[in-house]
Design an enzyme around this catalytic site. Structure first.
Site, mmCIF file in Angstrom:
data_model
loop_
_atom_site.group_PDB
_atom_site.id
_atom_site.type_symbol
_atom_site.label_atom_id
_atom_site.label_comp_id
_atom_site.label_asym_id
_atom_site.label_seq_id
_atom_site.Cartn_x
_atom_site.Cartn_y
_atom_site.Cartn_z
ATOM 1 N N GLU A 251 28.996 3.067 0.457
ATOM 2 C CA GLU A 251 29.649 2.308 -0.596
ATOM 3 C C GLU A 251 31.133 2.663 -0.672
ATOM 4 O OE1 GLU A 251 26.699 2.391 -3.604
ATOM 5 O OE2 GLU A 251 28.242 2.489 -5.132
ATOM 6 N N ARG A 282 23.865 -0.883 -6.793
ATOM 7 C CA ARG A 282 23.276 -1.217 -5.492
ATOM 8 C C ARG A 282 22.176 -2.264 -5.578
ATOM 9 N NH1 ARG A 282 23.128 4.954 -3.008
ATOM 10 N NH2 ARG A 282 25.372 5.028 -2.636
ATOM 11 N N HIS A 369 16.579 3.094 1.242
ATOM 12 C CA HIS A 369 17.531 4.194 1.191
ATOM 13 C C HIS A 369 17.089 5.383 0.348
ATOM 14 C CE1 HIS A 369 21.386 6.131 1.472
ATOM 15 N NE2 HIS A 369 21.614 6.027 0.189
ATOM 16 N N ARG A 411 19.340 4.217 -8.803
ATOM 17 C CA ARG A 411 20.293 5.327 -8.782
ATOM 18 C C ARG A 411 21.703 4.821 -8.503
ATOM 19 N NH1 ARG A 411 22.719 8.075 -4.870
ATOM 20 N NH2 ARG A 411 21.361 7.486 -3.134
#
Lengths: 596, 234
Positions: A251, A282, A369, A411
């Site tokens: 990112e 995300r 991820h 997250r």
């Protein structure tokens, strides 16, 4: 069989395990057991940064970090734990610096920080520079630094020992069983306190940024020993994985001004997140990419889009967005500056795609991820045995394997590195303190039986099935149907498929009959872990009839706080899932609609 | 494309000496050598043993010799090696099984150079970070990239020839601390590296620099360490 005795045993030597080992060994006799050499751990693959409101470039506050994390979690994170983590972030990052971690520097010589998804100035809503970074290898530097500190402090390591079972006696965790890879010999580690820091289980999905080692050993062992797992339906799909390979593109690329572009050449994120655009959370971006592709706007009609970090493109959109440097001058980057800030990203593109991101856009797709769920713990790393919050004596968990829960349903970037250093440390401290006040409990008399039973099963199957084929079928169905978007129909079919694969797995036979580095046996055992966890993920996801964070259902497209503002606890009892719920801890921030 | 992969095999529980086995299979030109090894293990011979984890060149598990030179298998694409690929363990460390070598001597060498931050000075009174200029940080940037994969050390003729040479990876990690302005043990490390098993063994054959999958300028780093030793200045 060899038996060892340590007051504290840490399983896993990534960031959380090393931090736990470092702190526990200050006062208690401690061993760190890892199936990999510690420096091979997946912490080393983390790229962009570790979040802490140092305010080295601009105004920032731990309270803002706390709010952003709560919002990012789609209000499923426990707010007391989140506040604790975000307050601890500042001393924790300074501590890493004091341990020698080579952070990049500001012109004043302080730790440099960059913007990251979902981290904002709460007054303006604009992105804030909160991610403390060392180029695009921050995780590598954390892993190296912590391993170095462990060497300096003479922490006991058992490298390339793989833990296969947790020993429980009279309701308390009393040890683990591990196989020494180099000899194939089984060892029992008798302990007063055991800290699981085994990482995530992203290898369940076909396209993933996760290492081969990310096979969920910790939660699978806990589940088999009758312990619950929490919020397993919540798994993060990072928006920018390298097309087909899934390798992570941080990112931080978007933090440095990179933008997402669809097949029509349009920058599409402003449609989905008008304020922070390409730096939305995300889950939001992964869904946006799926929607663009579904509506026919993938590149060349295919299932990928571009992440564009060519300097002229970065500068064009920086001007459109009115992005400015701290002195008020407009942002203008050069290829040289980007190369310096993102060397590994550029290298990955060159090696795997033959692309130079300074002159060509990168083809990307969402990639499995991060495990938000896991072994439930409280904010001191103590593992919970039920939904009332009762503690499992002697068992601790920290890092990606644990569900505190600070990440809730989604997250934020930079909070995983933060999680491992804060909760790794506190789990280590708490476990050592517990060990000091406790006696060794006797080991069960049948210590190796369950391990041998599992391994014999893998050695004695009919051999009609192939483990790699089973694994590939699992990965595909989980990625297609328990991925970014989910439906009742798709998940029901996926669950049936996973259960069929679990049956077929019984027909697998390991071909390597040796003892030394029998990776055939251990990889097969790991596939069994992934299958167990895939079932638990699918059951938990089917059960939750709402959309929240990383769990996006097309048939229940809205968040439903009235019915679902609660954590899932799931057990497997005699092969059947049992689900209960734990309330979310809400302190300062009442749930509201989540807009970026 | 069709790939013929010839793999070094040694099973200590059965073999008295190593041999090669050849496997022919279909592969995409863009497949990693590691992908091909995984398929051979999965479908042709489960006993094949090798280490791997991240599969994208950052964990350092899968250094091996591919067509005679050290690479990470996960950072090597089939198309760069062609239809005939020979895979062997890295040299200079005892082979345990197939492509797995005993890494302990490598890590023991690493530990000898005090690979950790050492300072006597107290932390700043405000508890915040030690200050370091961007220029000072830049001086050791390259050597912070090391992933301890051993590709450099096991490509070094001096390492092959002696039992006690620390090897380039250990010196790279010494460099990372010697040139860090915050660290205060440069002279101790230089003293260690001045031993006969230290930098004097480097004959600048550049194999290490060529082998490094992280593109660290290893020979240059070793040169800077040698210079610091001569001048007493870092």
């Amino acid at each position: 069989m060899k038996t060892h005795q340590f007051e504290v045993v840490v399983v896993g030597a990534g960031g959380a395990g090393l931090m736990a080992g470092l702190y526990a060994s200050k006062t208690a006799r401690t061993a760190v057991i890892s199936k990999l050499y510690p420096t091979r751990s997946h912490t080393g693959a983390a790229q962009g940064g570790v979040g802490a409101a140092l305010g080295n470039y601009e105004e920032d506050h731990p309270e803002w970090h706390t709010y952003d994390t709560v919002k990012g979690s789609d209000y499923l994170g426990d707010q007391d734990a989140i506040e604790f983590m975000c307050n601890e972030a500042i001393p924790a990052v300074y501590e890493l610096e004091h341990m020698g971690l080579p952070f990049d520097r500001t012109p004043e010589g302080r730790i440099s920080q960059r913007p990251f998804g979902g981290h904002t100035n709460n007054a303006t809503g604009k992105p804030v520079r909160r991610a403390c970074h060392a180029a695009d290898r921050t995780g590598h530097m954390i892993l190296q630094t912590l391993y170095q500190q462990c060497l300096k402090n003479k922490v006991n390591f058992f490298d390339e020992f793989q833990v296969l079972d947790l020993l429980v006696n009279n309701g308390a965790a009393v040890g683990v069983v591990a196989v020494e890879l180099a000899t194939g010999e089984l060892h029992i580690f008798h302990a007063k306190a055991i800290i699981f820091a085994t990482g995530g289980h992203g290898r369940i999905w076909e396209i993933t940024s996760n290492a081969y080692a990310y096979t969920g050993d910790g939660p699978a062992i806990a589940l088999r020993r009758g312990l619950p797992l929490e919020d397993m339906e919540f798994f993060q799909f990072h928006p920018t994985g390298i097309y087909k390979l899934g390798i992570l593109i941080t990112e931080g690329v978007r933090g440095e001004g990179g933008v997402l572009i669809n097949g029509k050449g349009e920058r599409f994120m402003p449609k989905y997140a008008p304020t922070v655009k390409d730096l939305a959370s995300r889950d939001v971006i992964s869904r946006a990419i799926y929607l663009e592709i579904r509506e026919g706007r993938g590149v060349n009609g295919s299932n990928y889009i571009y992440l564009d970090t060519r300097p002229e493109v970065v500068n064009k959109y920086a001007a459109i967005d009115g992005r400015t440097n701290l002195d008020g001058s407009p942002v203008k980057v050069t290829a040289e500056q980007l190369l310096h800030k993102l060397p590994d990203i550029i290298d990955f593109n060159r090696v795997y795609l033959g692309i130079d991101p300074m002159t060509q856009p990168m083809p990307i797709q969402p990639t499995a991820h991060y495990t938000m769920g896991g072994i439930p713990t409280n904010m001191y790393g103590e593992a919970l045995k039920d939904e009332t919050g009762a503690v499992m004596p002697g068992l601790y968990a920290a890092g990606e394997v644990a569900c505190v829960s600070v990440h809730g349903a989604n997250r934020l970037g930079t909070n995983s590195l933060l999680d491992i250093i804060v909760f790794g440390k506190h789990a280590g401290l708490r476990a050592a303190e517990y060990a000091k006040g406790a006696d060794f409990q006797p080991l069960p008399s049948d210590g190796l039986d369950f391990t041998n039973q599992q391994l014999d099963g893998l050695r004695n199957g009919s051999g009609k099935e192939n483990v790699l084929t089973i694994g590939n079928e699992m990965k595909k169905v989980m990625f297609d149907d328990v991925g970014v978007f989910r439906t009742e129909e798709g998940m029901t079919a996926a669950l049936a498929k996973v259960r069929e694969l679990k049956e077929r797995f019984k027909q697998v036979r390991v071909t390597d009959t040796g003892k030394i580095f029998n990776t055939d046996l251990l990889n097969t055992w790991e596939m069994g872990n992934l299958l167990e966890l895939a079932e638990v993920v699918a059951v938990s996801a089917l059960n939750r009839q709402e959309s929240r964070g990383g769990h996006a259902r097309e048939d229940f497209s809205k968040r439903d706080d009235a019915n679902w503002l609660k954590h899932t606890f799931i057990w497997m009892e005699n092969g059947k899932p049992v689900i209960k719920y734990k309330p979310v801890t809400i302190t300062k921030f009442q749930p509201k609609e989540r807009v970026y | 494309m069709q790939v013929t992969m010839k793999i070094f095999r040694f099973n200590p529980e059965k073999d008295t000496k190593f041999h090669y086995e050849t496997y022919t299979l279909e592969a995409e030109p863009t497949d990693r050598v590691l992908d091909v090894l995984e398929r051979i293990k999965g479908y042709e011979d489960g006993t094949l043993a090798f280490r791997r984890s991240c599969a994208h060149g950052v964990c350092g598990s899968d250094a091996m010799r591919i067509n005679g030179r050290n690479y990470l298998a996960c950072k090597s694409l089939v198309k760069d090696f062609g239809a005939n690929i020979t895979v062997e363990p890295i040299l200079g460390l005892r082979v345990i099984k197939d492509l797995i070598v005993d890494m302990n001597p490598f890590f023991e060498n690493y530990k000898k150079i005090l690979p950790y931050f050492i300072t006597e000075s107290p932390i700043p009174e405000d508890g915040r970070e030690r200050l370091q200029s961007q220029e000072d940080r830049e001086r050791f940037d390259d050597t912070t990239k090391c992933i301890l994969c051993a590709a450099c050390t096991t490509s070094c003729p001096s390492f092959w020839a002696s039992d006690d040479y620390f090897g380039p990876a250990a010196i790279v990690n010494a460099h990372r601390f010697i040139f860090d302005t915050r660290d205060e043990a440069a002279s101790e490390r230089l003293e260690i590296l001045a031993e006969t098993s230290g930098v004097a063994r480097c004959h600048t054959t550049y194999n290490c620099t060529v082998a490094c999958p992280r593109e660290i300028q290893i020979t240059k780093a070793i040169g800077e360490v040698k210079m610091a030793m001569v001048t007493g200045k870092v």
